[in-house]
Design an enzyme around this catalytic site. Structure first.
Site, short mmCIF file in Angstrom:
data_model
loop_
_atom_site.label_atom_id
_atom_site.label_comp_id
_atom_site.label_asym_id
_atom_site.label_seq_id
_atom_site.Cartn_x
_atom_site.Cartn_y
_atom_site.Cartn_z
N ASP A 173 0.98 -1.31 0.03
CA ASP A 173 -0.04 0.00 -0.03
C ASP A 173 0.84 1.20 0.18
OD1 ASP A 173 -1.94 1.80 0.16
OD2 ASP A 173 -2.61 1.37 2.09
N TRP A 174 1.25 1.67 -1.13
CA TRP A 174 2.16 2.80 -1.46
C TRP A 174 1.38 3.91 -2.07
CZ3 TRP A 174 7.45 0.92 -3.45
CH2 TRP A 174 8.40 0.22 -2.38
N GLU A 175 0.83 4.80 -1.39
CA GLU A 175 -0.64 5.97 -1.92
C GLU A 175 0.17 7.26 -2.16
OE1 GLU A 175 -4.60 5.17 -0.75
OE2 GLU A 175 -3.58 3.72 0.48
N ASN A 176 1.52 7.35 -1.47
CA ASN A 176 1.91 8.93 -1.27
C ASN A 176 2.34 9.48 -2.79
OD1 ASN A 176 2.86 7.27 1.28
ND2 ASN A 176 2.43 9.53 2.01
N LYS A 236 0.21 15.78 -4.43
CA LYS A 236 1.10 15.10 -4.92
C LYS A 236 2.03 15.74 -5.73
CE LYS A 236 -0.86 10.35 -4.63
NZ LYS A 236 -2.08 11.08 -3.56
#
Length: 449
Positions: free
Chosen positions: A133-136, A148
């Site tokens: 879970d890499w959402e940055n 972003k």
């Protein structure tokens, strides 16, 4: 000539019967004879251990980790601080590991990732869902909009500091190229490492693919739910990611503004449609299994989904041919004994009964239509056909005593039920099988497994 005509006629019948849609083989299900699985990925350990509230997940055939933990043998989710040294800025504005991927050592990241995987998943035969879970930030420059955009600005400054002699246009082009190259390496190599270390797991990134069809807040009655063409094109450009993934993990989280609305179904349907499209383009031999993240409660609330929205999420996911659905939840579910009781009540009511309905119907269709060698998928993806138990033929019965609770489905498939299934669903055969009803061995596919 006669035989050629027969072959052409057979091909025409096949295409007409299946609406001209080529259905790739599917990977065999995680558990035998379970074409559609439901997972629990919420941190509800405290309900069982502290408050002595059993959520009855096993009763309703829900796959969960031991003691209902967030990570374990069934499903493990890696958040940004849990895997390697993921460069990013968190929601509170804190900087981590160089902020941008081109400013961090990939080698150090992979070394730390290896240690983290061994610690968090010690079992080398891990056969569950491995969700990163890499959402940055997103690996594509053009998708880093809104908050972003900081990653683009940081990348430009990084390139400017290294190459002050370049013009601003060249700096921007260089910044984009370096960012996308580093982002791709971080995501691809992390995935490859995880698959090398735990090859039996189902590995992929949460919220990939996405289709950015969130304009229901502004479109109202004009909302179509369709993924913008530009976003589908950008998903095509992520072929390198799909090829290295062994599963896809999109989401269909419903906000309360969508409650029991036509827009909710449009939102979910087109996200699933895009996910199934990506699943079929990733590999040549089989479609990637799709495990869809959903919430049993509306996003950012503790209000349970209505019956209509259970159909919209769980029902639509099964009918479209996904391998399963994953219910994610927050710490709120287990924050108090009352919270635990609320989840339990919903589980023992509409949620649990509907899960049994859909998982059983999917299994019955697989048995009756596909000889247990494939899963049922809508012939026409935009139809309103669902994999539901036929109410005139089946009953769901719950038996409970002081020590245990059991759910029993009684009934049998009638001829008219089978006719309905054949008219509305087709078989997506598992690897090793072929034919309209997956009745034939496929030696070619068996060799690829």
């Amino acid at each position: 000539m006669y035989h050629l005509w027969i072959k052409c006629l057979a091909a025409w019948i096949f295409l007409k019967r299946f609406n001209g849609v080529h259905v790739m083989h599917a990977k065999a299900p995680m558990y035998p004879n379970e074409p559609f699985l439901v997972f629990w990925n919420a941190p509800t350990t405290q309900c069982r251990l502290r408050y002595k509230v059993d959520l009855d997940l096993k009763t309703f055939h829900i796959v969960a980790n031991a003691n209902d933990t967030l990570s374990g043998s069934a499903v493990t989710i890696f958040y940004p601080t849990h895997l390697g040294i993921y460069p990013h800025i968190d929601d509170r504005g804190h900087f981590f590991h160089g902020i941008i991927p081109q400013n961090e050592s990939l080698t150090k990241h992979l070394d730390k990732s290896k240690s983290d995987i061994n610690r968090i998943i010690p079992l080398k035969t891990f056969h569950g869902l491995g969700v990163i879970d890499w959402e940055n930030w997103r690996p594509q420059w053009d998708r880093n909009w809104g908050n972003k955009n900081v990653y683009r600005n940081r990348s430009i400054q990084f390139a400017r500091d290294l190459h002050p002699e370049l013009s601003e246009n060249k700096i921007r082009r260089l910044a984009k190229a370096e960012y996308e190259k580093a982002a791709k390496s971080f995501m691809r190599d992390t995935l490859l490492l995880a698959e090398e270390m735990r090859p039996d797991g189902y590995w992929g990134y949460y919220l990939y693919p996405d289709c950015q069809n969130y304009d229901y807040k502004t479109k109202g009655d004009q909302y179509t739910g369709k993924c913008p063409d530009i976003e589908m094109s950008r998903n095509d450009q992520l072929l390198w990611l799909w090829r290295e993934s062994t599963a896809l993990f999109p989401n269909v989280y419903l906000e309360i503004i969508l409650r029991s609305s036509d827009n909710a179904l449009k939102f979910v349907h087109h996200r699933l449609k895009e996910s199934m499209r990506i699943a079929s383009m990733a590999r040549e031999d089989y479609a990637l299994p799709v495990f869809v993240y959903a919430r049993p409660f509306y996003a950012y609330t503790f209000e349970p989904l209505t019956q209509e929205d259970l159909v919209t999420t769980v029902g639509e996911t099964a009918a479209m041919g996904a391998a399963g659905i994953v219910f994610w939840g927050s710490m709120q579910y287990a924050s108090t004994v009352d919270s635990c009781q609320k989840v339990k009540k919903y589980m023992n009511g509409p949620l649990g009964r509907y899960i049994i309905n859909v998982t059983t119907a999917a299994k019955i269709c697989s048995h009756a239509l596909c000889r247990k060698n494939g899963r049922c998928v809508r012939k026409h993806s935009d139809s309103n056909a669902f994999l539901h138990l036929f109410p005139e033929s089946f009953r769901i019965m719950v038996h409970a005593n002081a020590t245990e609770k059991k759910v029993i489905v009684k009934g049998k498939l009638e001829l008219e039920n089978l006719i309905y299934l054949r008219e509305n669903f087709m078989c997506q055969c598992y690897q090793g099988w072929q034919g309209l009803y997956c009745e034939e061995y496929s030696i070619k596919d068996i060799r690829k497994i």
